[in-house]
Write a protein that holds these residues in place. Structure first.
Motif, PDB file in Angstrom:
ATOM      1  N   CYS A 459       0.849  -1.175   0.000  1.00  0.00           N
ATOM      2  CA  CYS A 459       0.000   0.000   0.000  1.00  0.00           C
ATOM      3  C   CYS A 459       0.892   1.234   0.000  1.00  0.00           C
ATOM      4  O   CYS A 459       1.880   1.294   0.725  1.00  0.00           O
ATOM      5  CB  CYS A 459      -0.909   0.018   1.221  1.00  0.00           C
ATOM      6  N   ASN A 461      -0.219   4.206   0.811  1.00  0.00           N
ATOM      7  CA  ASN A 461      -0.453   5.022   1.988  1.00  0.00           C
ATOM      8  C   ASN A 461       0.636   4.520   2.932  1.00  0.00           C
ATOM      9  O   ASN A 461       0.528   3.419   3.493  1.00  0.00           O
ATOM     10  CB  ASN A 461      -1.841   4.790   2.560  1.00  0.00           C
ATOM     11  N   MET A 469       1.043  -3.463   5.645  1.00  0.00           N
ATOM     12  CA  MET A 469       0.455  -3.815   4.348  1.00  0.00           C
ATOM     13  C   MET A 469       1.502  -3.868   3.228  1.00  0.00           C
ATOM     14  O   MET A 469       1.536  -3.039   2.318  1.00  0.00           O
ATOM     15  CB  MET A 469      -0.670  -2.830   4.008  1.00  0.00           C
TER      16      MET A 469
HETATM   17 CU    CU Z   1      -3.584   1.203   2.615  1.00  0.00          CU
END
Ligand code: CU
Ligand code: C2O
Length: 493
Positions: A459, A461, A469
């Motif tokens: 991810c 983010n 993640m």
């Molecule tokens: Cu994420």
């Protein structure tokens, strides 16, 4: 306006009304206490070392650059200052401009007090040049340097950032753009501008959005009638975790590329909001009107129904629109442009299909208790590996069961988007390196395994990446001499 600033958000609301805010001092990134001593991500006994996966030494055209990682105190417009980590003293760092087919040679010199790397986000580089600390290299220590070499074969808009403590280092300013011009242009433009949207985070959850080097209004020249290509990248994760919304006011526009890859037969859009997940890029094309300016507006992260006065980009003579438009239904990449041939389609034969469920839950990640972001219920490094073989066509089914957005990024490969929530795309084929997956949404993507190595899938983010993640895509028989963890000090995210 009240002058009481006890609430940090009150200060944030004053930007850019004239109040100076200073984000103060960055502290060097720290490894989580529960980081394992030493983790080797390669295959035990694998016969191909990532260090052997490099570009040829010679090429017809070579472009050299030097990027010096160094601290700087940045003044981003009249209202905002911050300490930052930079490449060559600015953030964004220099925009590297190369031509399709160039061999790009970049010397990274580290003048910071902690390790750094450079990842070439979206460019399918040889594995040894991917810049992932502990996987494809050791973090470059203070006073040391490292040379990256890769071919820029795919034209388009890309960016670069540190991949050692990437959450802290990228957010802290270690990023820039790299643009690969095509040998033969697909779209005519008279002027070509690029902007990075970056959220600067300080203590007390204060955050301020900047467009290139300002939190205010950025002005760029463009004459009536000129065609403008505008490249936009989201280089940070927003505090809310939502995508960054932008739109163009003052002229109809087309989205001509996503993540650097051209779209087929793009249609005209009017004030359509474009959701930019962390790390994603949009290339827009439009013609300047005969009078007046064109403005790129940014969305208000705390109120997704509204745009804000700043930061904004004004092209041509004029000022911000007197009245900001409302937020209309978002741009939808699953039905934009015209269908065209694609090497991989939903009907292709897939050698392997992996199902990855994305979620979040309170738990433990690297010895810390808190909100973790999971793949199939696990946090990195327990998320494991997707095993692939060269030449295979790999399908990934992402199923986001959380209430949050996850911009998922695959290193080393460009993938095609096959379907959302089981429905195939009806417009142009879409090739990405980062797919923004909305809450409770699934996507099917696929890629050709044509770039041997050990690659991250995570991810973007970067808070989510830092809290679990991430996973690896691993080709057969690949080993690495590098390790992640306390012993080496290599911490990719
Ligand atoms: Cu994420
Ligand atoms: Cu933009 Cu793993 O990175």
């Amino acid at each position: 306006m009240s002058t009481g600033c006890a609430n940090p958000f009150a200060m944030q609301q004053m930007v850019p009304g004239g109040t100076n805010i200073n984000m103060g001092v960055l502290s060097a990134p720290q490894a989580p206490s529960g980081m394992p001593a030493s983790l080797n991500m390669g295959m035990q006994g694998g016969s191909t070392s990532v260090t052997s996966l490099v570009a040829p030494q010679k090429a017809a055209s070579v472009k050299h650059f030097t990027l010096v990682a160094q601290p700087a105190h940045l003044t981003l417009g009249s209202t905002f200052q911050t300490d930052a980590w930079t490449f060559n003293g600015t953030s964004p760092g220099p925009t590297l401009r190369v031509e399709q087919g160039d061999l790009v040679v970049v010397t990274l010199v580290n003048h910071l007090s902690f390790g750094v790397t450079i990842h070439w986000h979206g460019i399918d580089v040889p594995n040894a040049d991917d810049g992932v600390a502990g996987v494809t290299q050791n973090a470059v220590e203070p006073g040391q340097s490292f040379v990256y070499r890769f071919f820029a074969n795919d034209p388009g808009t890309y960016w670069y950032h540190s991949h050692q403590f990437s959450e802290a280092e990228t957010d802290g300013g270690l990023y820039g753009m790299i643009i690969v011009d095509p040998l033969k242009s697909t779209f005519h433009a008279d002027v070509d501008y690029s902007v990075a949207l970056h959220e600067w985070n300080g203590s007390n959850n204060q955050s301020v959005l900047a467009l290139n080097n300002t939190v205010g209004v950025l002005n760029k020249a463009a004459r009536p009638g000129q065609w403008v290509r505008l490249r936009i990248v989201n280089t940070s994760s927003t505090t809310s975790g939502n995508p960054q919304l932008v739109t163009l006011v003052g002229a109809p526009f087309k989205v001509i590329a996503l993540d650097g890859h051209d779209l087929n037969g793009p249609q005209w859009l009017n004030e359509t909001p474009l959701p930019l997940g962390a790390a994603q890029r949009y290339d827009l094309l439009f013609q300047m009107p005969s009078t007046d300016s064109v403005t790129l507006l940014t969305g208000d992260d705390s109120d997704p129904q509204h745009y804000q006065d700043a930061p904004a980009l004004v092209l041509g003579q004029g000022a911000l629109p007197a009245v900001l438009p409302g937020v209309k239904p978002w741009f939808d990449l699953t039905k934009y442009g015209q269908p065209a041939h694609s090497a991989i389609t939903p009907q292709s034969h897939f050698d392997q299909t992996y199902n990855l469920t994305l979620d979040n839950q309170v738990g433990s990640s690297l010895g810390r208790m808190g909100m973790t972001y999971t793949i199939n219920g696990k946090v990195f490094p327990a998320t494991g590996m997707l095993m692939v073989k060269e030449g295979q066509i790999i399908k990934i089914h992402f199923d986001n069961q959380s209430d949050l957005y996850h911009p998922m990024h695959l290193h080393g490969h460009t993938f095609v988007v096959l379907a959302r929530n089981g429905r195939v795309l009806t417009g142009s084929p879409v090739y990405l390196d980062t797919i923004l997956i909305a809450p409770h949404t699934s996507y099917d993507i696929a890629f050709l395994a044509n770039n041997p190595g050990l690659w991250m899938l995570h991810c973007h983010n970067l808070l989510h990446a830092n809290w679990g993640m991430d996973m690896m895509v691993m080709y057969n028989n690949i080993s690495t001499p590098y390790t992640v963890g306390k012993t080496s000090g290599n911490i990719p995210d």
